[in-house]
Enzyme design. Structure first.
Site, PDB file in Angstrom:
ATOM      1  N   ARG A 114       5.406  -3.176   7.114  1.00 47.38           N
ATOM      2  CA  ARG A 114       5.970  -1.837   7.288  1.00 47.38           C
ATOM      3  C   ARG A 114       5.509  -1.313   8.641  1.00 47.38           C
ATOM      4  O   ARG A 114       4.593  -1.874   9.248  1.00 47.38           O
ATOM      5  CB  ARG A 114       5.506  -0.895   6.170  1.00 47.38           C
ATOM      6  CG  ARG A 114       4.009  -0.662   6.152  1.00 47.38           C
ATOM      7  CD  ARG A 114       3.635   0.451   5.167  1.00 47.38           C
ATOM      8  NE  ARG A 114       2.181   0.534   5.009  1.00 47.38           N
ATOM      9  CZ  ARG A 114       1.579   1.372   4.190  1.00 47.38           C
ATOM     10  NH1 ARG A 114       2.272   2.194   3.438  1.00 47.38           N
ATOM     11  NH2 ARG A 114       0.265   1.395   4.103  1.00 47.38           N
ATOM     12  N   ASN A 152       5.649   8.349   8.040  1.00 46.94           N
ATOM     13  CA  ASN A 152       4.383   8.208   7.319  1.00 46.94           C
ATOM     14  C   ASN A 152       3.293   7.821   8.299  1.00 46.94           C
ATOM     15  O   ASN A 152       3.425   6.820   9.004  1.00 46.94           O
ATOM     16  CB  ASN A 152       4.496   7.119   6.246  1.00 46.94           C
ATOM     17  CG  ASN A 152       3.339   7.147   5.260  1.00 46.94           C
ATOM     18  OD1 ASN A 152       3.156   8.140   4.552  1.00 46.94           O
ATOM     19  ND2 ASN A 152       2.546   6.090   5.231  1.00 46.94           N
ATOM     20  N   GLU A 153       2.269   8.642   8.362  1.00 46.77           N
ATOM     21  CA  GLU A 153       1.064   8.299   9.141  1.00 46.77           C
ATOM     22  C   GLU A 153       1.384   7.693  10.508  1.00 46.77           C
ATOM     23  O   GLU A 153       1.041   6.535  10.793  1.00 46.77           O
ATOM     24  CB  GLU A 153       0.164   7.361   8.329  1.00 46.77           C
ATOM     25  CG  GLU A 153      -0.422   8.045   7.109  1.00 46.77           C
ATOM     26  CD  GLU A 153      -1.296   7.124   6.262  1.00 46.77           C
ATOM     27  OE1 GLU A 153      -1.210   5.897   6.420  1.00 46.77           O
ATOM     28  OE2 GLU A 153      -2.059   7.652   5.435  1.00 46.77           O
ATOM     29  N   GLU A 312      -2.554  12.717   0.285  1.00 48.38           N
ATOM     30  CA  GLU A 312      -2.900  11.438  -0.340  1.00 48.38           C
ATOM     31  C   GLU A 312      -4.413  11.302  -0.402  1.00 48.38           C
ATOM     32  O   GLU A 312      -5.098  11.560   0.589  1.00 48.38           O
ATOM     33  CB  GLU A 312      -2.424  10.246   0.515  1.00 48.38           C
ATOM     34  CG  GLU A 312      -0.956   9.960   0.530  1.00 48.38           C
ATOM     35  CD  GLU A 312      -0.679   8.719   1.395  1.00 48.38           C
ATOM     36  OE1 GLU A 312      -1.542   7.821   1.475  1.00 48.38           O
ATOM     37  OE2 GLU A 312       0.394   8.680   2.014  1.00 48.38           O
ATOM     38  N   TRP A 320      -7.802  -1.919   0.566  1.00 49.37           N
ATOM     39  CA  TRP A 320      -7.665  -2.387   1.936  1.00 49.37           C
ATOM     40  C   TRP A 320      -8.988  -2.435   2.696  1.00 49.37           C
ATOM     41  O   TRP A 320      -8.998  -2.669   3.897  1.00 49.37           O
ATOM     42  CB  TRP A 320      -6.647  -1.541   2.710  1.00 49.37           C
ATOM     43  CG  TRP A 320      -6.749  -0.063   2.461  1.00 49.37           C
ATOM     44  CD1 TRP A 320      -6.007   0.660   1.572  1.00 49.37           C
ATOM     45  CD2 TRP A 320      -7.637   0.864   3.101  1.00 49.37           C
ATOM     46  NE1 TRP A 320      -6.376   1.985   1.612  1.00 49.37           N
ATOM     47  CE2 TRP A 320      -7.373   2.139   2.537  1.00 49.37           C
ATOM     48  CE3 TRP A 320      -8.632   0.763   4.080  1.00 49.37           C
ATOM     49  CZ2 TRP A 320      -8.059   3.297   2.924  1.00 49.37           C
ATOM     50  CZ3 TRP A 320      -9.316   1.904   4.459  1.00 49.37           C
ATOM     51  CH2 TRP A 320      -9.024   3.152   3.885  1.00 49.37           C
ATOM     52  N   GLU A 360       0.152  -3.472  -2.490  1.00 50.92           N
ATOM     53  CA  GLU A 360      -0.832  -2.462  -2.909  1.00 50.92           C
ATOM     54  C   GLU A 360      -1.049  -2.430  -4.414  1.00 50.92           C
ATOM     55  O   GLU A 360      -1.425  -1.413  -4.969  1.00 50.92           O
ATOM     56  CB  GLU A 360      -0.404  -1.093  -2.362  1.00 50.92           C
ATOM     57  CG  GLU A 360      -0.357  -1.123  -0.835  1.00 50.92           C
ATOM     58  CD  GLU A 360      -0.307   0.252  -0.190  1.00 50.92           C
ATOM     59  OE1 GLU A 360      -1.374   0.734   0.245  1.00 50.92           O
ATOM     60  OE2 GLU A 360       0.782   0.829  -0.125  1.00 50.92           O
ATOM     61  N   LYS A 361      -0.849  -3.592  -5.064  1.00 45.68           N
ATOM     62  CA  LYS A 361      -0.951  -3.579  -6.522  1.00 45.68           C
ATOM     63  C   LYS A 361      -2.381  -3.409  -7.026  1.00 45.68           C
ATOM     64  O   LYS A 361      -2.587  -3.043  -8.175  1.00 45.68           O
ATOM     65  CB  LYS A 361      -0.311  -4.832  -7.129  1.00 45.68           C
ATOM     66  CG  LYS A 361      -0.809  -6.151  -6.595  1.00 45.68           C
ATOM     67  CD  LYS A 361      -0.008  -7.287  -7.236  1.00 45.68           C
ATOM     68  CE  LYS A 361      -0.224  -8.614  -6.552  1.00 45.68           C
ATOM     69  NZ  LYS A 361       0.289  -8.653  -5.172  1.00 45.68           N
ATOM     70  N   PHE A 362      -3.368  -3.666  -6.172  1.00 42.05           N
ATOM     71  CA  PHE A 362      -4.751  -3.451  -6.611  1.00 42.05           C
ATOM     72  C   PHE A 362      -5.317  -2.120  -6.126  1.00 42.05           C
ATOM     73  O   PHE A 362      -6.518  -1.880  -6.180  1.00 42.05           O
ATOM     74  CB  PHE A 362      -5.633  -4.630  -6.193  1.00 42.05           C
ATOM     75  CG  PHE A 362      -5.223  -5.897  -6.882  1.00 42.05           C
ATOM     76  CD1 PHE A 362      -5.245  -5.983  -8.273  1.00 42.05           C
ATOM     77  CD2 PHE A 362      -4.764  -6.989  -6.162  1.00 42.05           C
ATOM     78  CE1 PHE A 362      -4.833  -7.131  -8.925  1.00 42.05           C
ATOM     79  CE2 PHE A 362      -4.354  -8.143  -6.810  1.00 42.05           C
ATOM     80  CZ  PHE A 362      -4.383  -8.220  -8.194  1.00 42.05           C
ATOM     81  N   HIS A 363      -4.437  -1.254  -5.627  1.00 39.52           N
ATOM     82  CA  HIS A 363      -4.844   0.104  -5.238  1.00 39.52           C
ATOM     83  C   HIS A 363      -4.696   0.987  -6.472  1.00 39.52           C
ATOM     84  O   HIS A 363      -3.683   0.942  -7.167  1.00 39.52           O
ATOM     85  CB  HIS A 363      -3.913   0.572  -4.121  1.00 39.52           C
ATOM     86  CG  HIS A 363      -4.354   1.824  -3.431  1.00 39.52           C
ATOM     87  ND1 HIS A 363      -4.414   3.038  -4.057  1.00 39.52           N
ATOM     88  CD2 HIS A 363      -4.748   2.030  -2.153  1.00 39.52           C
ATOM     89  CE1 HIS A 363      -4.827   3.953  -3.182  1.00 39.52           C
ATOM     90  NE2 HIS A 363      -5.035   3.359  -2.023  1.00 39.52           N
TER      91      HIS A 363
HETATM   92  C1  GLA Z   1      -1.884   5.217   3.361  1.00 41.12           C
HETATM   93  C2  GLA Z   1      -0.371   5.164   3.165  1.00 41.12           C
HETATM   94  C3  GLA Z   1       0.046   4.885   1.758  1.00 41.12           C
HETATM   95  C4  GLA Z   1      -0.843   3.853   1.126  1.00 41.12           C
HETATM   96  C5  GLA Z   1      -2.271   4.320   1.197  1.00 41.12           C
HETATM   97  C6  GLA Z   1      -3.233   3.372   0.517  1.00 41.12           C
HETATM   98  O1  GLA Z   1      -2.396   6.460   3.285  1.00 41.12           O
HETATM   99  O2  GLA Z   1       0.256   6.348   3.595  1.00 41.12           O
HETATM  100  O3  GLA Z   1       1.389   4.459   1.777  1.00 41.12           O
HETATM  101  O4  GLA Z   1      -0.703   2.644   1.811  1.00 41.12           O
HETATM  102  O5  GLA Z   1      -2.645   4.406   2.543  1.00 41.12           O
HETATM  103  O6  GLA Z   1      -4.552   3.819   0.566  1.00 41.12           O
END
Ligand code: GLA
Ligand code: ZN
Length: 673
Positions: A114, A152-153, A312, A320, A360-363
């Site tokens: 992404r 996003n970010e 968030e 991560w 991100e399945k383990f988040h």
């Molecule tokens: C970032 C992203 C999210 C996700 C989180 C995971 O903040 O914006 O999409 O990947 O990290 O911690």
């Protein structure tokens, strides 16, 4: 004028990123039922949905989004609707491979993750404007819409691209910024090492070079990359403002994350209608709640003190970092309410339902793999109820005691190559000073070096290598008018082009500090120095020493050993009505505390010895009243003195005298009067 709070949201924000496209629609019914059970008030939708919304160029499928937004609306959940421009679809890259970013050493990234975006790419810009327009036209007046979440970010994971489009764009940016190529030559000092340019066409991004490249060029490239991302944010924002008048627009920041230092959030804070932030605990052994407080303080400061939203964080572990511990029982609520104490209008999470597939399945998530018969879910429901009882804090502002100067541009400059010591890390000093102030129970606002500082009795400069003359004048006026200033080493060295200020170091600070610095003498790894001061008080330093020559300042601590033995280490200068301290070595934790204790005395900031260590006490106040937050990060019950009685909002109990805050718990008292 766009609104500055989420439209139609009458409670604190509670919810998270909701990515329903991962599940069949039957699961959506359960989602909204559980959202109601937990008291969810808002979710962020569509952040990565471009490939589903526009499956082929110009072909749209909004049916699923219509249905999910309708379902959320029917269940009283407000929608923070994203433009999906952080995740262009595979077809887009097939048609426009030039939109994939290139690294400084010439490698082009591939599709398949992404945020692989060259922000200068014209095709990307056109496609982003197009999907933004489609969304704004379709949902701009939808009754569920609370705010827009652009992209996003920005800045992670790609902070700059070095491709040919960026090269051309950089030349245009330089021409606008400097006017002539000779002005660029002057600013960058290209006379050195024969780097002179005869016209803009000869200038490239700072790509891979055999040895250190030009620092002025590197610094300007960071400014250019930041400005380019901001151009794209502003382009989307303006479309949204035009097609959906009044609806506020945000993009989620990551203010205090050192991995995301490519964005000058002072500039971004002025462009968004609502500041929002993402924060994750960095589990490297340091006190995570102190970093959390710093992130929240910085976010509030970027918002100019106004309320902001934690968009968030995590219910438990992330996935991560090298090691991703689960949160302890109660920690999620403590984290959430600590953000609220420092100005957040709620607590949102990544993500609502934990993924079964993908990266991100383990988040952790609000609905974990284990479902609702889990500790995390029970705590989510409890937090929802807690936040519901705190609606009255909305719109109030956190009261601060001290300002700490912070400037991303100075870090960009200091972190370039070939400095006197690679151990002199500006971020480390910012963290260390913030932590020492936190432990003195002083609430910190961060401030830009040229901001008006007169409201603060104490201003701290942990590391400000790059300092404009205007910033120096600002600090001088601050002290002359009665402020107390503390400046740490290697500050005020270069101007905005990374050129060393005229005269002795530290150019713009010499007069206010009453001294000059003749030479830096960094220490080798593992070496320490002792400094001795009043009544024999001895402090320890490492990493850095300097040969300081007082020119009006009084020497309070002297080097007892090391390369500068016998000379001043820490000085104090009276100027006008105020006092300026200077510390020329990297003080350890205790030393910082002693120094800040002396400075706090000068600033007449009363010590708060009545508050237990690691029990955070912060006050928010405004039209709806004064609210005292007490966050107990320890394993022992604590007492916090109240100077006014009130009502504890999470329990509904009256509170007076000494407020009991059980181990690991949070209390929020609405103070009477
Ligand atoms: C970032 C992203 C999210 C996700 C989180 C995971 O903040 O914006 O999409 O990947 O990290 O911690
Ligand atoms: Zn590029």
């Amino acid at each position: 004028m766009p609104e500055t709070t989420p439209r139609g949201l009458t409670r604190l924000a509670f919810g998270g990123d909701y990515n329903p496209e991962q599940w069949p629609e039957s699961v959506w019914q359960e989602d909204v039922r559980l959202m109601r059970e937990a008291g969810v008030t808002m979710v962020s939708v569509g952040i990565f949905s471009w490939a589903l919304l526009e499956p082929a160029p110009g072909e749209y499928d909004f049916g699923w989004l219509d249905r999910i937004i309708g379902l959320l609306h029917d269940n009283g959940v407000r929608v923070d609707l994203a433009t999906p421009t952080v995740a262009p679809p595979a077809w887009f890259y097939r048609e426009h491979p030039g939109a994939l970013p290139v690294t400084a050493d010439g490698v082009r990234y591939e599709f398949g993750s992404r945020a692989a975006i060259c922000h200068s790419n014209a095709d990307y810009r056109a496609a982003a404007a197009n999907i933004t327009t489609e969304l704004a036209e379709r949902y701009g007046d939808h009754p569920a819409l609370a705010m827009w979440h652009v992209h996003n970010e920005y800045g992670v994971p790609v902070s700059a691209c070095y491709c040919d489009s960026c090269a051309a764009h950089f030349r245009r940016w330089l021409a606008t910024t400097y006017g002539t190529v000779d002005a660029v030559n002057d600013a960058w000092g290209t006379a050195f090492w024969g780097q002179r340019y005869a016209d803009f066409g000869q200038i490239n991004p700072p790509r891979l070079t055999p040895t250190v490249g030009n620092p002025g060029q590197a610094l300007d490239y960071r400014r250019f990359a930041d400005a380019t991302m901001r151009e794209n944010f502003v382009a989307e924002r303006d479309i949204l403002h035009r097609l959906a008048p009044g609806v506020p627009v945000t993009t989620n920041f990551m203010t205090a994350l050192s991995q995301c230092d490519s964005v000058d959030y002072w500039a971004w804070g002025r462009e968004v209608d609502i500041v929002t932030n993402d924060h994750y605990l960095i589990t490297d052994g340091r006190r995570t709640h102190v970093n959390l407080a710093m992130a929240a303080d910085l976010t509030r400061s970027v918002a100019g003190g106004a309320p902001w939203i934690l968009l968030e964080h995590s219910t438990s572990g992330v996935n991560w970092q090298p090691h991703n511990p689960a949160k302890a029982p109660g920690q999620m609520a403590r984290n959430s309410l600590a953000h609220v104490a420092r100005g957040s209008e709620g607590a949102m999470f990544f993500q609502w339902r934990q993924s079964r597939r993908g990266a991100e399945k383990f988040h952790s998530a609000m609905v974990p793999h284990g479902g609702t018969d889990t500790r995390v879910w029970r705590e989510v429901v409890e937090l929802g109820a807690g936040l519901d009882s705190l609606s009255a804090v909305r719109g109030t502002r956190t009261e601060a005691d001290v300002a700490v100067l912070w400037d991303w541009q100075s870090w960009w400059a200091q972190n370039l190559a070939w400095r006197p010591s690679e151990d002199a890390d500006p971020r480390e000093r910012a963290d260390a000073f913030h932590e020492a102030l936190y432990d003195r129970h002083l609430t910190v606002d961060f401030a830009h070096p040229e901001a008006d500082l007169c409201a603060y009795p104490l201003v701290v400069v942990p590391a400000l290598y790059l300092m404009t003359k205007a910033a120096g004048d600002n600090l001088r006026a601050y002290v002359e008018n009665g402020g107390t200033l503390v400046v740490s080493y290697f500050s005020g060295i270069v101007d905005e082009h990374d050129a060393v200020h005229e005269g002795a170091y530290p150019g713009p600070l010499r007069e206010v500090l009453g001294l000059s610095v003749e030479e830096f003498s960094p220490l080798l790894p593992g070496r320490n120095v002792r400094v001795t001061g009043p009544e024999g008080a001895e402090l320890g330093g490492d990493v850095w020493t300097e040969f300081v020559v007082p020119r009006g300042a009084e020497t309070v601590w002297r080097y007892a050993d090391g390369p500068i033995a016998g000379h001043p280490a820490i000085t104090r200068h009276r100027l006008g009505e105020g006092i300026a301290w200077y510390v020329s070595t990297r003080l350890g934790r205790e030393g910082l505390d002693v120094l800040l204790g002396r400075a706090a005395e000068d600033a007449r900031l009363a010590p708060r010895a009545d508050l237990p260590h690691d029990v955070e006490v912060v006050v928010r106040s405004g039209e709806s009243g004064r609210f005292l937050f007490a966050v107990n990060h320890t394993g022992a019950d604590a007492k916090v003195p109240l100077d006014t009685p009130g009502t504890e909002l999470l329990t509904g109990e009256p509170a007076a005298g000494r407020l009991a805050v059980p181990a690991g718990a949070v209390r929020v008292v609405r103070l009477d009067g």
